[in-house]
Design a protein around this motif. Structure first.
Motif, PDB file in Angstrom:
ATOM      1  N   MET A 165      11.478  26.868 -26.987  1.00  0.00           N
ATOM      2  CA  MET A 165      10.923  27.903 -27.861  1.00  0.00           C
ATOM      3  C   MET A 165      12.035  28.627 -28.618  1.00  0.00           C
ATOM      4  O   MET A 165      11.860  29.043 -29.762  1.00  0.00           O
ATOM      5  CB  MET A 165      10.094  28.894 -27.054  1.00  0.00           C
ATOM      6  N   ALA A 166      13.180  28.782 -27.958  1.00  0.00           N
ATOM      7  CA  ALA A 166      14.329  29.349 -28.663  1.00  0.00           C
ATOM      8  C   ALA A 166      14.830  28.392 -29.733  1.00  0.00           C
ATOM      9  O   ALA A 166      15.318  28.817 -30.793  1.00  0.00           O
ATOM     10  CB  ALA A 166      15.447  29.672 -27.674  1.00  0.00           C
ATOM     11  N   GLN A 167      14.707  27.084 -29.474  1.00  0.00           N
ATOM     12  CA  GLN A 167      15.140  26.091 -30.451  1.00  0.00           C
ATOM     13  C   GLN A 167      14.190  26.043 -31.651  1.00  0.00           C
ATOM     14  O   GLN A 167      14.618  25.801 -32.782  1.00  0.00           O
ATOM     15  CB  GLN A 167      15.215  24.699 -29.806  1.00  0.00           C
ATOM     16  N   VAL A 168      12.899  26.247 -31.406  1.00  0.00           N
ATOM     17  CA  VAL A 168      11.938  26.265 -32.508  1.00  0.00           C
ATOM     18  C   VAL A 168      12.242  27.423 -33.450  1.00  0.00           C
ATOM     19  O   VAL A 168      11.992  27.352 -34.657  1.00  0.00           O
ATOM     20  CB  VAL A 168      10.489  26.370 -31.976  1.00  0.00           C
ATOM     21  N   GLY A 169      12.798  28.509 -32.895  1.00  0.00           N
ATOM     22  CA  GLY A 169      13.133  29.652 -33.729  1.00  0.00           C
ATOM     23  C   GLY A 169      14.100  29.312 -34.846  1.00  0.00           C
ATOM     24  O   GLY A 169      14.053  29.912 -35.930  1.00  0.00           O
ATOM     25  N   SER A 257      27.450  20.323 -27.386  1.00  0.00           N
ATOM     26  CA  SER A 257      26.986  21.220 -28.453  1.00  0.00           C
ATOM     27  C   SER A 257      27.595  20.899 -29.819  1.00  0.00           C
ATOM     28  O   SER A 257      27.187  21.496 -30.822  1.00  0.00           O
ATOM     29  CB  SER A 257      27.312  22.673 -28.080  1.00  0.00           C
ATOM     30  N   CYS A 258      28.554  19.988 -29.875  1.00  0.00           N
ATOM     31  CA  CYS A 258      29.248  19.733 -31.145  1.00  0.00           C
ATOM     32  C   CYS A 258      28.313  19.211 -32.234  1.00  0.00           C
ATOM     33  O   CYS A 258      28.525  19.477 -33.425  1.00  0.00           O
ATOM     34  CB  CYS A 258      30.397  18.745 -30.923  1.00  0.00           C
ATOM     35  N   ALA A 259      27.266  18.468 -31.847  1.00  0.00           N
ATOM     36  CA  ALA A 259      26.379  17.901 -32.866  1.00  0.00           C
ATOM     37  C   ALA A 259      25.478  18.949 -33.508  1.00  0.00           C
ATOM     38  O   ALA A 259      24.828  18.663 -34.519  1.00  0.00           O
ATOM     39  CB  ALA A 259      25.528  16.785 -32.260  1.00  0.00           C
ATOM     40  N   VAL A 260      25.444  20.163 -32.958  1.00  0.00           N
ATOM     41  CA  VAL A 260      24.693  21.241 -33.612  1.00  0.00           C
ATOM     42  C   VAL A 260      25.218  21.471 -35.024  1.00  0.00           C
ATOM     43  O   VAL A 260      24.491  21.911 -35.923  1.00  0.00           O
ATOM     44  CB  VAL A 260      24.763  22.538 -32.780  1.00  0.00           C
ATOM     45  N   SER A 261      26.484  21.157 -35.240  1.00  0.00           N
ATOM     46  CA  SER A 261      27.108  21.362 -36.550  1.00  0.00           C
ATOM     47  C   SER A 261      26.407  20.592 -37.656  1.00  0.00           C
ATOM     48  O   SER A 261      26.568  20.909 -38.837  1.00  0.00           O
ATOM     49  CB  SER A 261      28.576  20.933 -36.492  1.00  0.00           C
ATOM     50  N   GLY A 262      25.607  19.589 -37.292  1.00  0.00           N
ATOM     51  CA  GLY A 262      24.898  18.822 -38.307  1.00  0.00           C
ATOM     52  C   GLY A 262      24.009  19.663 -39.199  1.00  0.00           C
ATOM     53  O   GLY A 262      23.825  19.357 -40.380  1.00  0.00           O
ATOM     54  N   VAL A 263      23.462  20.728 -38.654  1.00  0.00           N
ATOM     55  CA  VAL A 263      22.572  21.571 -39.461  1.00  0.00           C
ATOM     56  C   VAL A 263      23.342  22.248 -40.585  1.00  0.00           C
ATOM     57  O   VAL A 263      22.826  22.417 -41.709  1.00  0.00           O
ATOM     58  CB  VAL A 263      21.854  22.605 -38.574  1.00  0.00           C
ATOM     59  N   GLN A 316      18.204  13.999 -23.254  1.00  0.00           N
ATOM     60  CA  GLN A 316      19.332  14.394 -24.092  1.00  0.00           C
ATOM     61  C   GLN A 316      20.130  13.176 -24.548  1.00  0.00           C
ATOM     62  O   GLN A 316      20.545  13.092 -25.716  1.00  0.00           O
ATOM     63  CB  GLN A 316      20.241  15.364 -23.333  1.00  0.00           C
ATOM     64  N   LEU A 317      20.335  12.238 -23.653  1.00  0.00           N
ATOM     65  CA  LEU A 317      21.063  11.016 -24.006  1.00  0.00           C
ATOM     66  C   LEU A 317      20.302  10.203 -25.051  1.00  0.00           C
ATOM     67  O   LEU A 317      20.866   9.762 -26.065  1.00  0.00           O
ATOM     68  CB  LEU A 317      21.310  10.170 -22.761  1.00  0.00           C
ATOM     69  N   ILE A 318      19.020  10.002 -24.821  1.00  0.00           N
ATOM     70  CA  ILE A 318      18.209   9.189 -25.732  1.00  0.00           C
ATOM     71  C   ILE A 318      18.161   9.818 -27.123  1.00  0.00           C
ATOM     72  O   ILE A 318      18.374   9.156 -28.143  1.00  0.00           O
ATOM     73  CB  ILE A 318      16.779   9.018 -25.173  1.00  0.00           C
ATOM     74  N   PHE A 319      17.907  11.110 -27.158  1.00  0.00           N
ATOM     75  CA  PHE A 319      17.720  11.773 -28.450  1.00  0.00           C
ATOM     76  C   PHE A 319      19.035  11.927 -29.214  1.00  0.00           C
ATOM     77  O   PHE A 319      19.039  11.955 -30.449  1.00  0.00           O
ATOM     78  CB  PHE A 319      17.048  13.128 -28.250  1.00  0.00           C
ATOM     79  N   GLY A 353      16.455  13.425 -36.574  1.00  0.00           N
ATOM     80  CA  GLY A 353      17.503  13.247 -35.578  1.00  0.00           C
ATOM     81  C   GLY A 353      17.941  14.552 -34.956  1.00  0.00           C
ATOM     82  O   GLY A 353      18.059  14.680 -33.729  1.00  0.00           O
ATOM     83  N   HIS A 354      18.175  15.541 -35.809  1.00  0.00           N
ATOM     84  CA  HIS A 354      18.635  16.828 -35.291  1.00  0.00           C
ATOM     85  C   HIS A 354      17.554  17.500 -34.458  1.00  0.00           C
ATOM     86  O   HIS A 354      17.843  18.144 -33.446  1.00  0.00           O
ATOM     87  CB  HIS A 354      19.054  17.734 -36.448  1.00  0.00           C
ATOM     88  N   ALA A 355      16.298  17.355 -34.852  1.00  0.00           N
ATOM     89  CA  ALA A 355      15.200  18.015 -34.135  1.00  0.00           C
ATOM     90  C   ALA A 355      15.104  17.549 -32.690  1.00  0.00           C
ATOM     91  O   ALA A 355      15.004  18.366 -31.770  1.00  0.00           O
ATOM     92  CB  ALA A 355      13.879  17.753 -34.861  1.00  0.00           C
ATOM     93  N   VAL A 356      15.130  16.230 -32.474  1.00  0.00           N
ATOM     94  CA  VAL A 356      14.941  15.744 -31.105  1.00  0.00           C
ATOM     95  C   VAL A 356      16.177  16.021 -30.247  1.00  0.00           C
ATOM     96  O   VAL A 356      16.057  16.323 -29.050  1.00  0.00           O
ATOM     97  CB  VAL A 356      14.564  14.243 -31.095  1.00  0.00           C
ATOM     98  N   TYR A 357      17.369  15.915 -30.851  1.00  0.00           N
ATOM     99  CA  TYR A 357      18.596  16.261 -30.108  1.00  0.00           C
ATOM    100  C   TYR A 357      18.600  17.740 -29.715  1.00  0.00           C
ATOM    101  O   TYR A 357      18.872  18.102 -28.573  1.00  0.00           O
ATOM    102  CB  TYR A 357      19.817  15.932 -30.974  1.00  0.00           C
ATOM    103  N   TYR A 358      18.287  18.598 -30.666  1.00  0.00           N
ATOM    104  CA  TYR A 358      18.360  20.046 -30.448  1.00  0.00           C
ATOM    105  C   TYR A 358      17.229  20.548 -29.555  1.00  0.00           C
ATOM    106  O   TYR A 358      17.389  21.530 -28.835  1.00  0.00           O
ATOM    107  CB  TYR A 358      18.317  20.739 -31.811  1.00  0.00           C
ATOM    108  N   ALA A 359      16.102  19.851 -29.570  1.00  0.00           N
ATOM    109  CA  ALA A 359      14.938  20.286 -28.791  1.00  0.00           C
ATOM    110  C   ALA A 359      15.235  20.374 -27.306  1.00  0.00           C
ATOM    111  O   ALA A 359      14.769  21.279 -26.610  1.00  0.00           O
ATOM    112  CB  ALA A 359      13.766  19.337 -29.035  1.00  0.00           C
ATOM    113  N   THR A 360      16.001  19.413 -26.807  1.00  0.00           N
ATOM    114  CA  THR A 360      16.254  19.341 -25.370  1.00  0.00           C
ATOM    115  C   THR A 360      17.604  19.917 -24.975  1.00  0.00           C
ATOM    116  O   THR A 360      17.905  20.023 -23.783  1.00  0.00           O
ATOM    117  CB  THR A 360      16.177  17.880 -24.899  1.00  0.00           C
ATOM    118  N   LEU A 361      18.420  20.289 -25.957  1.00  0.00           N
ATOM    119  CA  LEU A 361      19.772  20.770 -25.653  1.00  0.00           C
ATOM    120  C   LEU A 361      19.753  21.998 -24.746  1.00  0.00           C
ATOM    121  O   LEU A 361      20.475  22.058 -23.753  1.00  0.00           O
ATOM    122  CB  LEU A 361      20.517  21.085 -26.953  1.00  0.00           C
ATOM    123  N   SER A 362      18.946  22.983 -25.086  1.00  0.00           N
ATOM    124  CA  SER A 362      18.921  24.221 -24.295  1.00  0.00           C
ATOM    125  C   SER A 362      18.455  23.960 -22.876  1.00  0.00           C
ATOM    126  O   SER A 362      19.041  24.470 -21.908  1.00  0.00           O
ATOM    127  CB  SER A 362      18.021  25.258 -24.972  1.00  0.00           C
TER     128      SER A 362
END
Length: 448
Positions: A165-169, A257-263, A316-319, A353-362
Motif C-alpha cells: 500500500m505504501a508502494q501504491v502511493g 533498492s538500486c533498481a528503484v532509480s529506474g523511476v 522479488q527474484l522473479i519480478f 517492469g518497475h511495478a512488479v519489482y517495486y510492489a514486493t520490495l517493501s
C-alpha cells in the motif's frame, strides 16, 4: 532490573482488523501525498525550473542545474532514515509518520511561494536547494514508516499486500503530479507563474493526510518490540546496533533498492531527453506517464498478492528478472524513435517492469530485520541507494547521452546494470539476514 514490565494491551480481533485497515489506508494516502511533492519537483525541474532559477546559463546548463537540485534532494534521505528511524523504532511509528508528512507538505508548499532569480538573484536557487533538501529529509523517514505501520498490523498471509500500500502511493503521487501538469497550459503559462500551482496544492493535500494519520494506532508487534527495548539496557541507538549486528543485511538492502532509480531514469531524464532532443511532444510523454502510473497502481497489489501466495523472496527474484527484460532497452530504443505509438509502448513496458519489482520490495525488505530495528533497517539501505544512486541517475544519464541526445548505449548499460545489482541483493539477502538475526538474538549457529 527487578520485576517484569506489563505486556502491551492486546486488541480484540475486530479492533485488530480495523487497525490493519486504517494502517493500510494511512500508509497509502500519506505516501501518495509525499510522492506527489517529490514528483512535482522532478517534473518541474525537467520542464521549467532551470529557466527560472538559473537563467544566466545556457539551455543545457539550465537543465543540468535544475536536475542537480533534484539530485541534492537525495542527500539528506539517509539522514532522514536515521533520524526518523530512531523515532520510529524507539518512540512511535505514528509520530514519525506525522512528522514526515508535515515536513514534506510544508517544504513543497514553500517552494511554490519562492521568488525566482529575476526577483532576488542568487538567494532564489539557494532557497530552492534548502527546501529541496527538506523534501529529501522527509522522504528518508516516510517510506520505512509507511511500510511498517501497514505490514506489522496486517495478518501473516497479507503482509506483502499491506506493505505494498505504501508502494501504491508512489504511482498515485505520480498520477496526481502528472495530471496537474497536464491540466495546466504549457509554454509561457508555466514560466509566467503557472509552475507554482502544483506546489501550492500540496498544502491542501497535507491537511487530508494529517486527518487520516491522526487516527492511526500503534500496532501490537511494535509495542511488544518497544517494551523489549525498554527492558534491555544493553541495546544501543538503532543505527549503531544496526551497523554492528547487521552489516551484510544492510548491504543487501542497499543493493536490492538500486533498481528503484529506474523511476527517475524514466520520469525525469527520459522526459527531458525525449522532449528536448528526440522531438517527442511534452503532452505525449506526460500522457504516457499518466497511463503508466495508472497501470502500476493496478499491477502493484496484484504482484503483492502473488508474493503472499509464494514467498516475498521468490517473488522479488522473479519480478526483478521481469524488470530487467522489459525495462531498460525497450524504454531507450522505443522512446528514441520519436514515434508516438512506440513512445507509449516503451514507457508502459518500463512501468510494468518497475511495478512488479517495486510492489514486493517493501514486503521483502521488511522480512530481513527484527521489529526492534526494522524501521531503521529497511530505511537506511533503501535511502542510501536513493542518495548515492537514484538522485544521480538523471544527471548522469543527461551527461552521458550528449548534447545531441544520440549516445544511448551507455545509459542502457547503466539502467540494466542497476537492475542486475538489485537482483544480486535479493538473491543474497535472506540467507545473510538469517545468520545475522540469529547472532543478534543469541541463537547458536548450527553448521551442517
Amino acid at each position: 532490573m527487578s520485576g517484569t514490565a506489563p505486556a502491551p494491551p492486546q486488541m480484540s480481533d475486530p479492533a485488530r482488523a480495523r487497525n490493519a485497515r486504517r494502517a493500510a489506508w494511512g500508509a497509502f494516502v500519506g505516501t501518495a501525498i509525499e510522492w506527489y511533492g517529490f514528483y512535482v519537483y522532478g517534473t518541474a525541474a525537467a520542464l521549467v525550473l532551470g529557466k527560472l532559477f538559473f537563467p544566466m546559463a545556457s539551455p543545457v546548463a539550465q537543465t543540468l542545474s535544475a536536475l542537480a537540485t533534484f539530485a541534492i534532494g537525495f542527500v539528506l534521505r539517509p539522514v532522514g532514515a536515521v533520524l526518523f528511524g530512531y523515532i520510529g523504532d524507539r518512540v512511535s511509528r505514528k509520530t514519525s509518520l506525522l512528522l514526515t508528512l508535515v515536513l514534506m507538505g510544508g517544504s513543497t508548499t514553500a517552494i511554490g511561494l519562492l521568488p525566482t532569480y529575476e526577483s532576488i538573484g542568487l538567494l532564489a536557487p539557494v532557497a530552492l536547494i534548502v527546501f529541496r533538501m527538506l523534501q529529501g529529509l522527509s522522504v528518508g523517514g516516510e517510506w520505512g514508516g509507511a511500510v511498517l505501520i501497514a505490514s506489522e498490523a496486517a495478518p501473516r498471509h497479507r503482509k506483502v499486500l499491506a506493505a505494498s500500500m505504501a508502494q501504491v502511493g508512489a504511482p498515485v503521487g505520480s498520477i496526481l503530479s502528472t495530471a496537474v501538469f497536464l491540466l495546466l497550459p504549457s509554454g509561457d503559462f508555466l514560466v509566467d507563474g503557472g509552475w507554482r500551482i502544483p506546489f501550492l496544492l500540496s498544502g491542501t493535500l497535507l491537511l487530508v493526510g494529517l486527518v487520516l494519520r491522526l487516527k492511526l494506532e500503534e500496532n501490537e508487534e511494535f509495542l511488544a518490540a518497544r517494551e523489549r527495548q525498554r527492558r534491555d539496557p544493553r541495546r544501543r541507538v538503532p543505527i549503531f546496533e544496526l551497523l554492528r549486528t547487521f552489516p551484510l543485511t544492510n548491504l543487501c538492502v542497499f543493493l536490492t533498492s538500486c533498481a528503484v532509480s529506474g523511476v527517475y531514469f524514466r520520469n525525469v531524464f527520459a522526459l527531458n531527453w525525449a522532449t528536448e532532443t528526440r522531438g517527442v511532444a511534452q503532452q505525449v510523454f506526460l500522457n504516457a506517464l499518466l497511463i503508466g502510473a495508472i497501470l502500476q497502481t493496478v499491477l502493484t497489489p496484484l504482484a503483492a498478492m502473488a508474493a503472499d501466495r509464494i514467498s516475498a523472496r521468490q517473488a522479488q527474484l522473479i519480478f526483478t528478472v521481469v524488470y530487467l527484460v522489459v525495462g531498460p532497452i525497450p524504454l531507450i530504443v522505443l522512446v528514441g524513435t520519436g514515434d508516438t505509438v512506440l513512445v507509449y509502448v516503451g514507457i508502459l513496458l518500463s512501468y510494468v517492469g518497475h511495478a512488479v519489482y517495486y510492489a514486493t520490495l517493501s514486503g521483502f525488505l521488511a522480512t530481513l530485520f527484527p521489529a526492534e530495528l526494522r524501521f531503521t533497517g529497511i530505511s537506511l539501505g533503501y535511502q542510501l541507494a536513493g542518495s548515492l544512486v537514484s538522485g544521480l541517475v538523471p544527471l548522469a544519464a543527461m551527461t552521458m547521452v550528449g548534447e545531441d541526445g544520440t549516445a544511448t548505449a551507455g545509459i542502457q548499460v547503466l539502467y540494466a546494470g542497476l537492475i542486475v545489482v538489485a537482483l544480486v541483493g535479493a538473491a543474497w539477502g535472506s540467507a545473510v539476514s538469517r545468520r545475522e538475526t540469529m547472532r543478534y538474538l543469541g541463537v547458536p549457529m548450527v553448521r551442517r
